[in-house]
Motif scaffolding. Structure first.
Motif, PDB file in Angstrom:
ATOM      1  N   GLY A  47     -12.364  33.119  56.852  1.00  0.00           N
ATOM      2  CA  GLY A  47     -13.069  31.707  56.817  1.00  0.00           C
ATOM      3  C   GLY A  47     -12.758  30.783  57.867  1.00  0.00           C
ATOM      4  O   GLY A  47     -13.203  29.798  58.080  1.00  0.00           O
ATOM      5  N   HIS A  73      -3.249  35.728  47.159  1.00  0.00           N
ATOM      6  CA  HIS A  73      -2.011  36.258  46.359  1.00  0.00           C
ATOM      7  C   HIS A  73      -1.606  37.323  47.333  1.00  0.00           C
ATOM      8  O   HIS A  73      -0.705  38.019  46.740  1.00  0.00           O
ATOM      9  CB  HIS A  73      -2.753  36.675  45.237  1.00  0.00           C
ATOM     10  N   SER A 125      -2.343  23.132  49.339  1.00  0.00           N
ATOM     11  CA  SER A 125      -1.470  23.937  48.547  1.00  0.00           C
ATOM     12  C   SER A 125      -0.018  23.658  48.422  1.00  0.00           C
ATOM     13  O   SER A 125       0.652  23.895  47.511  1.00  0.00           O
ATOM     14  CB  SER A 125      -1.702  25.312  49.178  1.00  0.00           C
ATOM     15  N   THR A 132       9.239  29.603  48.944  1.00  0.00           N
ATOM     16  CA  THR A 132       8.885  30.647  48.032  1.00  0.00           C
ATOM     17  C   THR A 132       7.626  31.329  48.537  1.00  0.00           C
ATOM     18  O   THR A 132       6.713  30.910  49.102  1.00  0.00           O
ATOM     19  CB  THR A 132       7.993  29.735  46.772  1.00  0.00           C
ATOM     20  N   TRP A 133       7.732  32.690  48.254  1.00  0.00           N
ATOM     21  CA  TRP A 133       6.458  33.489  48.839  1.00  0.00           C
ATOM     22  C   TRP A 133       5.982  34.349  47.465  1.00  0.00           C
ATOM     23  O   TRP A 133       6.750  34.911  46.694  1.00  0.00           O
ATOM     24  CB  TRP A 133       6.720  34.178  50.065  1.00  0.00           C
ATOM     25  N   ASN A 175      -3.922  21.586  42.646  1.00  0.00           N
ATOM     26  CA  ASN A 175      -2.716  22.415  42.813  1.00  0.00           C
ATOM     27  C   ASN A 175      -1.569  21.903  43.124  1.00  0.00           C
ATOM     28  O   ASN A 175      -0.316  21.957  42.770  1.00  0.00           O
ATOM     29  CB  ASN A 175      -3.371  23.519  43.972  1.00  0.00           C
ATOM     30  N   LEU A 235       7.876  21.166  44.542  1.00  0.00           N
ATOM     31  CA  LEU A 235       7.657  22.594  44.136  1.00  0.00           C
ATOM     32  C   LEU A 235       8.948  23.357  44.826  1.00  0.00           C
ATOM     33  O   LEU A 235       9.811  24.035  44.120  1.00  0.00           O
ATOM     34  CB  LEU A 235       6.430  23.191  44.747  1.00  0.00           C
TER      35      LEU A 235
HETATM   36  P1  NAD Z   1      -6.798  29.521  50.543  1.00  0.00           P
HETATM   37  O1  NAD Z   1      -5.761  29.365  51.685  1.00  0.00           O
HETATM   38  O2  NAD Z   1      -7.056  30.974  50.083  1.00  0.00           O
HETATM   39  O3  NAD Z   1      -8.071  28.595  51.078  1.00  0.00           O
HETATM   40  C1  NAD Z   1      -9.078  28.827  50.116  1.00  0.00           C
HETATM   41  C2  NAD Z   1     -10.446  29.018  51.242  1.00  0.00           C
HETATM   42  O4  NAD Z   1     -10.814  27.779  51.761  1.00  0.00           O
HETATM   43  C3  NAD Z   1     -10.549  30.042  52.138  1.00  0.00           C
HETATM   44  O5  NAD Z   1     -11.911  30.852  52.211  1.00  0.00           O
HETATM   45  C4  NAD Z   1     -10.175  29.326  53.453  1.00  0.00           C
HETATM   46  O6  NAD Z   1     -10.861  29.983  54.615  1.00  0.00           O
HETATM   47  C5  NAD Z   1     -11.047  28.098  53.394  1.00  0.00           C
HETATM   48  N1  NAD Z   1     -10.268  26.995  53.954  1.00  0.00           N
HETATM   49  C6  NAD Z   1      -9.320  26.576  54.064  1.00  0.00           C
HETATM   50  N2  NAD Z   1      -8.802  25.474  54.771  1.00  0.00           N
HETATM   51  C7  NAD Z   1     -10.201  24.891  54.925  1.00  0.00           C
HETATM   52  C8  NAD Z   1     -10.790  23.693  55.549  1.00  0.00           C
HETATM   53  N3  NAD Z   1      -9.906  22.874  55.985  1.00  0.00           N
HETATM   54  N4  NAD Z   1     -12.348  23.681  55.412  1.00  0.00           N
HETATM   55  C9  NAD Z   1     -13.002  24.761  55.098  1.00  0.00           C
HETATM   56  N5  NAD Z   1     -12.640  25.684  54.438  1.00  0.00           N
HETATM   57  C10 NAD Z   1     -11.066  25.802  54.329  1.00  0.00           C
HETATM   58  O7  NAD Z   1      -6.320  28.656  49.141  1.00  0.00           O
HETATM   59  P2  NAD Z   1      -5.159  27.764  48.983  1.00  0.00           P
HETATM   60  O8  NAD Z   1      -5.507  27.355  47.763  1.00  0.00           O
HETATM   61  O9  NAD Z   1      -4.783  26.955  50.091  1.00  0.00           O
HETATM   62  O10 NAD Z   1      -3.996  29.035  48.847  1.00  0.00           O
HETATM   63  C11 NAD Z   1      -3.962  29.929  47.746  1.00  0.00           C
HETATM   64  C12 NAD Z   1      -2.740  30.644  48.237  1.00  0.00           C
HETATM   65  O11 NAD Z   1      -1.494  30.073  48.627  1.00  0.00           O
HETATM   66  C13 NAD Z   1      -2.260  31.497  46.726  1.00  0.00           C
HETATM   67  O12 NAD Z   1      -2.040  32.940  47.249  1.00  0.00           O
HETATM   68  C14 NAD Z   1      -1.227  30.960  46.285  1.00  0.00           C
HETATM   69  O13 NAD Z   1      -0.584  31.792  45.562  1.00  0.00           O
HETATM   70  C15 NAD Z   1      -0.457  30.537  47.536  1.00  0.00           C
HETATM   71  N6  NAD Z   1       0.511  29.371  47.339  1.00  0.00           N
HETATM   72  C16 NAD Z   1       1.692  29.291  47.509  1.00  0.00           C
HETATM   73  C17 NAD Z   1       2.593  28.397  47.131  1.00  0.00           C
HETATM   74  C18 NAD Z   1       4.113  28.617  47.711  1.00  0.00           C
HETATM   75  O14 NAD Z   1       4.763  27.536  47.665  1.00  0.00           O
HETATM   76  N7  NAD Z   1       4.439  29.801  47.835  1.00  0.00           N
HETATM   77  C19 NAD Z   1       2.049  27.081  46.806  1.00  0.00           C
HETATM   78  C20 NAD Z   1       0.603  27.044  46.707  1.00  0.00           C
HETATM   79  C21 NAD Z   1      -0.172  28.156  46.821  1.00  0.00           C
END
Ligand code: NAD
Length: 362
Positions: A47, A73, A125, A132-133, A175, A235
């Motif tokens: 995306g 994930h 996020s 963490t990963w 989140n 976190l």
């Molecule tokens: P994501 O990265 O999957 O993005 C969600 C959707 O939004 C995708 O389709 C992306 O293309 C779109 N998108 C992203 N930015 C955009 C923008 N500015 N405008 C329009 N669309 C946009 O979602 P997320 O919630 O950011 O990340 C989820 C993943 O991150 C999970 O796998 C989760 O486990 C991980 N995560 C990890 C940590 C950590 O510390 N390790 C913390 C939080 C989340």
């Protein structure tokens, strides 16, 4: 003010360099030079591919490729494909531009290759600032910690979040809110992480409804991204408990959308832990309701979400009722710290409330 008996803690500061502000994306080339990199692999989700291609243009000859296959994930197959691409490109730096999925893929590659990461987050996020990963295989999401995968540099540019739809902004922000709430009752909470977490909650609670009213409000976007950064720090500075555990179980085993799942569960897990973590609840309540706490922290979270019209039930996310018991069992497979004692019956009741989208229990 903290009480003197609380003054026993361990605190590690985050080693990332943070460049924050509207327009900071333009500083990517100089930040890459600062890291001494010559060949950059850009990672993003399908995306955000256009953003990845624009980044490649910006970097000119330093861009060694764009890999736009990041997925929520981090399935092992995606991580392996990303590692092959990294080797083919002979990259010496990974640039993750996008949400937590893009950053997660970069971390999974960095964990094996030791390559540094520069992250440009476009959601709330908070992953870009943690060590963490995660990796998902056969429906089980494993979470690991490794200081080597923490991005060396993070460019926070609120302009990049203007395109994030209002609904996704609200759930992604929740989140980050969940990182803050859980950090306040973490086993290893410390005075600094708690200050950061409270400020994160305050910032997000103000910014997110404003974004839902007007997604082009750059001031609110900046405040939300600031809150997301604080959420990520909270976190990264503490270990997680029941909330993150349940979200990982539901995400890995039922492939539920990450930020929506955090949003739906947060009021219910907060209610579950309320009696065992009264100080944390008071701080959450004060940060959510600066004029005085008239309701429980859990109820304030639920009302914040209802006011933004976020999803409130697991059913609306596509979960089936017959998954509740399995989710409770998976969550309890291995012991972990949580302020309230865990029981299968208690978790089933919590998940039942979340499944139905009821207000959290008093
Ligand atoms: P994501 O990265 O999957 O993005 C969600 C959707 O939004 C995708 O389709 C992306 O293309 C779109 N998108 C992203 N930015 C955009 C923008 N500015 N405008 C329009 N669309 C946009 O979602 P997320 O919630 O950011 O990340 C989820 C993943 O991150 C999970 O796998 C989760 O486990 C991980 N995560 C990890 C940590 C950590 O510390 N390790 C913390 C939080 C989340």
């Amino acid at each position: 003010m903290i009480r003197d008996e609380e003054l026993s803690f361990i605190f590690e500061s985050s080693p990332s360099r943070v460049v924050f502000g509207a327009g900071s994306l333009a500083r990517t080339p100089e930040e890459i030079d600062r890291l001494g990199a010559k060949r950059v692999l850009i990672l993003t989700t399908p995306g955000r591919k256009t953003l990845g291609d624009e980044m490649a243009t910006r970097l000119g000859t330093k861009a060694a490729g764009v890999f736009a296959h990041a997925m929520m994930h981090v399935p092992v197959e995606t991580a392996e494909a990303g590692r092959r691409e990294t080797a083919l490109a002979a990259a010496d730096l990974l640039v993750a531009i996008g949400g937590g999925s893009a950053v997660g893929l970069a971390k999974a590659i960095a964990a094996e290759t030791g390559l540094p990461i520069l992250a440009v987050p476009t959601t709330y996020s908070g992953s870009e600032i943690t060590s963490t990963w995660g990796l998902t295989e056969h429906g089980i999401k494993k979470t690991m910690r490794d200081a080597r995968v923490q991005p060396k540099t993070v460019l926070y540019d609120p302009l990049l979040t203007l395109s994030l739809p209002a609904k996704l902004s609200a759930t992604s922000g929740m989140n980050a809110m969940a990182h803050c709430v859980e950090a306040l009752y973490a086993q290893d909470a410390n005075p600094i992480s708690s200050l950061v977490a409270e400020e994160g909650i305050r910032s997000l609670a103000k910014a997110l409804p404003a974004i839902v009213r007007d997604a082009s409000d750059l001031g609110a976007r900046s405040l939300a991204l600031y809150g997301a950064w604080l959420g990520g720090i909270s976190l990264g500075a503490t270990t997680t408990a029941l909330h993150h555990k349940l979200c990982h179980v539901l995400g890995g085993a039922f492939n539920l959308p990450h930020s929506d799942t955090h949003t739906v569960l947060l009021p219910h897990v907060t209610a579950y832990n309320a009696l065992a973590a009264p100080q944390a609840m008071m701080r959450v309540g004060l940060a959510l309701s600066p004029n005085g706490v008239a309701q429980s922290a859990a109820r304030l979270l639920y009302e914040l979400e209802a006011g933004m019209k976020t999803p409130l039930s697991l059913e609306s996310l596509g979960m089936k009722r017959d998954g509740i018991e399995r989710a409770a069992e998976l969550a309890m497979e291995r012991p972990f710290y949580n302020p309230s004692a865990l029981s299968k019956e208690g978790l089933c009741a919590l998940l039942e409330d979340a499944f139905e989208g009821r207000p959290p229990r008093a």
